[in-house]
Write a protein that holds these residues in place. Structure first.
Motif, PDB file in Angstrom:
ATOM      1  N   PHE A 199       0.842  -1.209   0.000  1.00 38.01           N
ATOM      2  CA  PHE A 199       0.000   0.000   0.000  1.00 38.01           C
ATOM      3  C   PHE A 199       0.873   1.253   0.000  1.00 38.01           C
ATOM      4  O   PHE A 199       0.642   2.185  -0.762  1.00 38.01           O
ATOM      5  N   ALA A 200       1.906   1.224   0.868  1.00 35.63           N
ATOM      6  CA  ALA A 200       2.808   2.374   0.939  1.00 35.63           C
ATOM      7  C   ALA A 200       3.482   2.571  -0.418  1.00 35.63           C
ATOM      8  O   ALA A 200       3.580   3.687  -0.934  1.00 35.63           O
ATOM      9  N   LYS A 201       3.882   1.462  -1.007  1.00 37.79           N
ATOM     10  CA  LYS A 201       4.594   1.541  -2.276  1.00 37.79           C
ATOM     11  C   LYS A 201       3.669   2.069  -3.387  1.00 37.79           C
ATOM     12  O   LYS A 201       4.058   2.936  -4.178  1.00 37.79           O
ATOM     13  N   THR A 237       4.307   5.443  -5.456  1.00 31.90           N
ATOM     14  CA  THR A 237       4.771   5.246  -6.829  1.00 31.90           C
ATOM     15  C   THR A 237       4.424   6.480  -7.646  1.00 31.90           C
ATOM     16  O   THR A 237       3.315   7.031  -7.487  1.00 31.90           O
ATOM     17  N   SER A 238       5.345   6.878  -8.487  1.00 28.95           N
ATOM     18  CA  SER A 238       5.167   8.156  -9.183  1.00 28.95           C
ATOM     19  C   SER A 238       3.852   8.205  -9.928  1.00 28.95           C
ATOM     20  O   SER A 238       3.485   7.264 -10.624  1.00 28.95           O
ATOM     21  N   PHE A 290       0.885  -0.074 -13.370  1.00 31.82           N
ATOM     22  CA  PHE A 290       1.782  -0.945 -12.620  1.00 31.82           C
ATOM     23  C   PHE A 290       2.243  -2.125 -13.463  1.00 31.82           C
ATOM     24  O   PHE A 290       3.086  -2.907 -13.049  1.00 31.82           O
ATOM     25  N   ARG A 291       1.637  -2.267 -14.624  1.00 27.77           N
ATOM     26  CA  ARG A 291       2.082  -3.303 -15.544  1.00 27.77           C
ATOM     27  C   ARG A 291       3.221  -2.714 -16.373  1.00 27.77           C
ATOM     28  O   ARG A 291       2.982  -1.897 -17.243  1.00 27.77           O
ATOM     29  N   SER A 299      -0.697   9.056  -6.607  1.00 27.96           N
ATOM     30  CA  SER A 299      -1.449  10.004  -5.770  1.00 27.96           C
ATOM     31  C   SER A 299      -1.964  11.164  -6.619  1.00 27.96           C
ATOM     32  O   SER A 299      -3.072  11.664  -6.417  1.00 27.96           O
ATOM     33  N   GLY A 300      -1.149  11.551  -7.612  1.00 29.79           N
ATOM     34  CA  GLY A 300      -1.593  12.610  -8.524  1.00 29.79           C
ATOM     35  C   GLY A 300      -2.814  12.179  -9.321  1.00 29.79           C
ATOM     36  O   GLY A 300      -3.778  12.941  -9.490  1.00 29.79           O
ATOM     37  N   ALA A 301      -2.796  10.897  -9.761  1.00 30.74           N
ATOM     38  CA  ALA A 301      -3.932  10.378 -10.519  1.00 30.74           C
ATOM     39  C   ALA A 301      -5.184  10.321  -9.640  1.00 30.74           C
ATOM     40  O   ALA A 301      -6.304  10.592 -10.094  1.00 30.74           O
TER      41      ALA A 301
END
Lengths: 361, 273
Positions: free
Chosen positions: B56-58, B62-63, B230-231, B66-68
């Motif tokens: 979850f933290a990762k 991940t770039s 993430f893929r 959070s922006g999305a």
């Protein structure tokens, strides 16, 4: 306070004509009742005065000004709706204040005006409640308060008592009359209930559906007394009064009417066939100063202060009221019914219009 | 009254089956999100394990994710504001018998709602490239009106139809304008129904993938694209992807439960007189 005039009003929806050739002059401060069976256009006329209904022809005047095309808000009339039309999302106080808030009245003025009318209609303890928490009678008062607070030129009531139970209706009826006396405003009241019409109206407008009446809706516009004692036509005669007026069609002779094989003098120019009417309370048991006929009692109803007696006669079924000072006739009993000449109403069988004897002209 | 055991049992059996079928994939994803990588694909599956939260933290750090997430929130918010700003007055007017052509407009809205949304993507892509709305949150919220606006108008219209017409007439007699009648009377009364509509709109916009894929590049990416992100080229970070999926599902699941309550409330609005 204001006069209201309706001149040559026609209202139709597509091919359906609801109101035709309507002319009414309502005086300042008058309590006018529009009464009639459903479909007679009474609510439509009220909504026309309010500006909520479009007319096909004619003109509406309030206080002498032609408001035919004026916006509802510009007419300064207040309406009490059948289902009260209270705003469920607002408290009683907000309901009453809504119009003033819209017009951006000073809040202090709004507050004092709301308290004043709430006191008048007995809502002071309920100002913070929402309509959903009130009884039918209290909602009625809110609707009334909302109308009063605006000091309108004309109050319009659209069957405001039809959702209340009978006992309550009688007391609100009285309150409305008192309110009319204390405000002195012009009020127009729509109902299908002839008791409301008779008890409340300074004048009553009896309306008939166009499908029944043909050329115009307004059958008679007069005081309750005149409407009851001298109905202008058969429609009014049969509509006002309960049980309704007994009517039967008879032939005429040169000098009068032929009722139950007997010639009854009636000094007027008569058509060959007329309808004779007599109210149930005017029929006498036994001979009277007029024609009489034999009747057989079918059934009786005991109302306590009087009996309703339903009989069969050679002229058809006849209903009479017998006061409790007499004995109630038994079922199957043979009676002689006296029809006092002075109490007979005579109508043209072809047109339904009232015929007055020459002496009364 | 005798309990009718079998019909009752049958009903429960159907309900439980449906619940298991629809919840199992979510449960499976949640398990992947909470397992060590080695346990995630063990055969037979590991049912009992010590949950780990690192995925979850990762996922969150991940770039772009959070922006999305913020982009999606903005798209839903702006999309709803637009839909209601246009939909509420439209719904009111389409309920008025004197509005000309109302039936035709309603049918037209329904047809446009039924068209496949992807149909609009290529012309809108060309248009957005030309006017600078490509890869913007506003652009997405605008293009989503293709389905949110007809849906909003139809639903709000139904909720408004439950408001007695006499209320509007009473307000008109008191001098209220049409706008005042709508915003001071209809909107407050129909509020539960409007809330339900807004939530249903948000769920639809939140979960949309195809249009967002075509009309954004990176600045305006939404959560559905971020999860797909993430893929990688060579490998898939299953743990982080599963954790991201759960993060994406949660707010809408919460709203769905809310909406359910409000819809029931909204639909029973008409019975309150």
């Amino acid at each position: 306070m204001a006069t209201v005039s309706l001149r040559d009003i026609d209202i139709s929806y597509g091919a359906t004509t609801v109101v035709k050739s309507l002319n009414m002059e309502i005086a300042e401060g008058e309590f006018t009742v529009l009464v009639g069976p459903s479909g007679c256009g009474k609510s439509t006329i009220l909504r026309l005065i309010a500006g909520l209904e479009a007319r096909s022809a004619g003109e509406v005047f309030i206080d002498g000004a032609n408001v035919s095309d004026a916006d509802p808000a510009a007419r300064n009339v207040a309406m009490v709706f059948q289902n009260y039309a209270l705003y469920p999302n607002m408290t009683v106080a907000e309901n009453i204040a809504f119009g003033m808030k819209i017009r951006k009245t000073d809040p202090a003025k709004i507050d004092s005006a709301v308290r004043e009318v709430a006191r008048m209609v007995g809502l002071t303890d309920h100002l913070a409640k929402r309509p959903g928490k009130l009884s039918g009678g209290q909602r009625q008062r809110v609707a009334l308060a909302r109308a009063i607070v605006r000091h309108p030129k004309v109050f319009l009531f659209d069957e405001p008592l039809s959702n209340l139970d009978a006992e309550f209706r009688a007391s609100i009826r009285l309150e409305l009359r008192q309110l009319h006396k204390s405000l002195g405003s012009t009020m127009i009241y729509v109902t299908h209930d002839q008791v409301e019409a008779m008890t409340m109206g300074d004048r009553i407008a009896v309306l008939a559906p166009i499908a029944v009446a043909g050329s115009h809706n307004l059958m008679q516009f007069d005081t309750p007394d005149t409407i009851y004692r001298k109905p202008a036509n058969l429609f009014v005669a049969r509509f006002i009064g309960s049980p309704k007026m007994n009517t039967f069609e008879v032939d005429t002779t040169a000098g009068g009417l032929k009722v139950a094989g007997r010639e009854v003098p009636f000094a007027a120019a008569l058509p060959p066939r007329v309808v004779v009417g007599i109210r149930p309370e005017h029929i006498e048991v036994g001979e009277a100063a007029g024609p009489s006929l034999s009747a057989k009692v079918r059934v009786t109803e005991n109302l306590g202060h009087e009996y309703l007696v339903f009989t069969d006669t050679a002229l058809g079924p006849i209903t009479l009221r017998v006061s409790d000072r007499h004995d109630c006739p038994r079922d199957g009993q043979d009676l002689t019914l006296g029809l006092p000449l002075a109490r007979l109403h005579v109508f043209d069988a072809a047109t339904g219009e009232r015929i007055e004897p020459d002496s009364a002209r | 009254m005798k309990p009718k055991f079998l019909p009752q049992f049958g009903r429960y059996a159907v309900a439980v089956t449906a619940a298991v079928v629809s919840f199992f994939p979510i449960l499976w994803i949640a398990m992947i999100a909470l397992k060590e990588r080695t346990d995630a694909f063990a055969i037979p599956p590991v049912w009992f394990f010590n949950p780990v939260w690192e995925h979850f933290a990762k996922a969150w750090t991940t770039s772009g994710f959070s922006g999305a997430f913020l982009n999606s929130v903005l798209v839903c918010a702006i999309g709803n504001v637009l839909a209601f700003a246009i939909g509420i007055p439209a719904a009111y007017l389409l309920n008025q018998r004197r509005t000309p052509g109302r039936k035709a407009i309603l049918v037209w809205l329904l047809i446009s709602y039924m068209l496949p949304e992807f149909l609009f993507v290529i012309p809108v892509y060309v248009l957005y490239q030309a006017i600078g709305l490509y890869d913007t949150v506003i652009g997405l919220a605008l293009v989503y009106q293709i389905f949110t606006l007809p849906f909003t108008i139809w639903l709000v219209r139904a909720f408004f139809a439950d408001v007695p017409a006499a209320l509007a007439e009473a307000a008109r007699l008191e001098g209220a304008t049409t706008a005042q009648i709508i915003w001071k009377i209809y909107v407050p009364i129909a509020a539960p129904g409007l809330a339900a509509t807004a939530i249903l709109n948000a769920i639809k916009m939140w979960n949309e993938l195809a249009i967002a894929l075509a009309l954004t590049f990176d600045r305006a990416q939404t959560v559905t694209l971020a999860v797909a992100g993430f893929r990688g080229y060579a490998s898939i970070d299953w743990g982080a992807m599963a954790a991201a999926s759960i993060i994406v599902i949660l707010p809408m699941a919460f709203f769905a439960i809310l909406a359910q309550r409000h819809i029931v409330q909204g639909l029973s609005l008409g019975s309150v007189k």
